[in-house]
Design a protein around this motif. Structure first.
Motif, mmCIF file in Angstrom:
data_model
loop_
_atom_site.group_PDB
_atom_site.id
_atom_site.type_symbol
_atom_site.label_atom_id
_atom_site.label_comp_id
_atom_site.label_asym_id
_atom_site.label_seq_id
_atom_site.Cartn_x
_atom_site.Cartn_y
_atom_site.Cartn_z
ATOM 1 N N SER A 222 0.829 -1.211 0.000
ATOM 2 C CA SER A 222 0.000 0.000 0.000
ATOM 3 C C SER A 222 0.859 1.254 0.000
ATOM 4 C CB SER A 222 -0.921 -0.003 1.219
ATOM 5 O OG SER A 222 -1.811 -1.071 1.147
ATOM 6 N N TYR A 223 1.926 1.231 0.790
ATOM 7 C CA TYR A 223 2.835 2.384 0.797
ATOM 8 C C TYR A 223 3.560 2.519 -0.544
ATOM 9 C CZ TYR A 223 2.159 3.149 5.760
ATOM 10 O OH TYR A 223 1.611 3.429 6.980
ATOM 11 N N VAL A 224 3.988 1.399 -1.098
ATOM 12 C CA VAL A 224 4.671 1.442 -2.395
ATOM 13 C C VAL A 224 3.703 1.901 -3.484
ATOM 14 C CG1 VAL A 224 5.843 0.030 -4.140
ATOM 15 C CG2 VAL A 224 6.380 -0.286 -1.722
ATOM 16 N N GLY A 225 2.458 1.433 -3.435
ATOM 17 C CA GLY A 225 1.462 1.871 -4.411
ATOM 18 C C GLY A 225 1.186 3.365 -4.333
ATOM 19 N N THR A 226 1.155 3.886 -3.121
ATOM 20 C CA THR A 226 0.986 5.332 -2.953
ATOM 21 C C THR A 226 2.178 6.079 -3.533
ATOM 22 O OG1 THR A 226 -0.300 4.940 -0.959
ATOM 23 C CG2 THR A 226 0.562 7.155 -1.258
ATOM 24 N N PHE A 227 3.391 5.552 -3.307
ATOM 25 C CA PHE A 227 4.596 6.166 -3.865
ATOM 26 C C PHE A 227 4.548 6.142 -5.392
ATOM 27 C CE2 PHE A 227 9.004 5.683 -5.360
ATOM 28 C CZ PHE A 227 9.509 6.906 -4.941
ATOM 29 N N SER B 8 1.880 6.096 -7.263
ATOM 30 C CA SER B 8 0.886 7.072 -7.730
ATOM 31 C C SER B 8 1.447 8.495 -7.698
ATOM 32 C CB SER B 8 -0.387 6.986 -6.890
ATOM 33 O OG SER B 8 -0.199 7.548 -5.606
ATOM 34 N N HIS B 9 2.303 8.788 -6.709
ATOM 35 C CA HIS B 9 2.926 10.115 -6.661
ATOM 36 C C HIS B 9 3.951 10.286 -7.780
ATOM 37 C CE1 HIS B 9 0.956 11.657 -3.139
ATOM 38 N NE2 HIS B 9 1.283 10.584 -2.429
ATOM 39 N N LEU B 10 4.628 9.195 -8.160
ATOM 40 C CA LEU B 10 5.571 9.280 -9.281
ATOM 41 C C LEU B 10 4.859 9.634 -10.584
ATOM 42 C CD1 LEU B 10 7.949 6.220 -8.722
ATOM 43 C CD2 LEU B 10 8.486 8.637 -8.410
ATOM 44 N N PHE B 11 3.664 9.119 -10.769
ATOM 45 C CA PHE B 11 2.876 9.405 -11.965
ATOM 46 C C PHE B 11 1.970 10.624 -11.793
ATOM 47 C CE2 PHE B 11 3.662 4.807 -12.683
ATOM 48 C CZ PHE B 11 4.363 4.941 -13.876
#
Length: 111
Positions: free
Chosen positions: A70-75, A77-80
């Motif tokens: 979940s934390y990696v997915g949030t990261f 999403s911020h990259l994109f």
């Protein structure tokens, strides 16, 4: 001697939590913020494990993978430049699963 309605109501109120009690509200709030992330984390980890290896790894491992994912997915999403806040449960779930799959892929490459 049979109890009247008021006496029975008083006796039963000792066992029922008061909904206006601050302590009861606090416990409900804690339960909401504890139960849903755990259930969602297990589900995210399970889905990611099924995508990567075709099988689940157990509740504890799925939970860990789901939370980290979940934390990696949030990261990701911020990259994109995608804001997840207010996008809905499905969009958040997809990015969390994407993050969990990424974690599993990296873990597989390291071991």
């Amino acid at each position: 001697m049979p109890w009247g309605h008021e006496e029975l109501s008083k006796q039963l109120s000792l066992f029922a939590p008061d909904k206006n009690n601050k302590f009861t509200k606090m416990l409900e709030h804690i339960a909401d913020f504890t139960a849903w992330p755990i259930i969602t984390g297990i589900l995210i980890g399970y889905v990611a494990n099924r995508i990567m290896s075709g099988e689940g790894k157990g509740c504890c491992m799925n939970l860990i993978i789901g939370i980290v994912g979940s934390y990696v997915g949030t990261f990701i999403s911020h990259l994109f430049n995608i804001e997840l806040l207010g996008k809905g449960y499905f969009t958040n779930f997809v990015f969390c699963v994407l993050g969990a799959v990424t974690v599993l892929w990296i873990w597989k490459k390291l071991t």
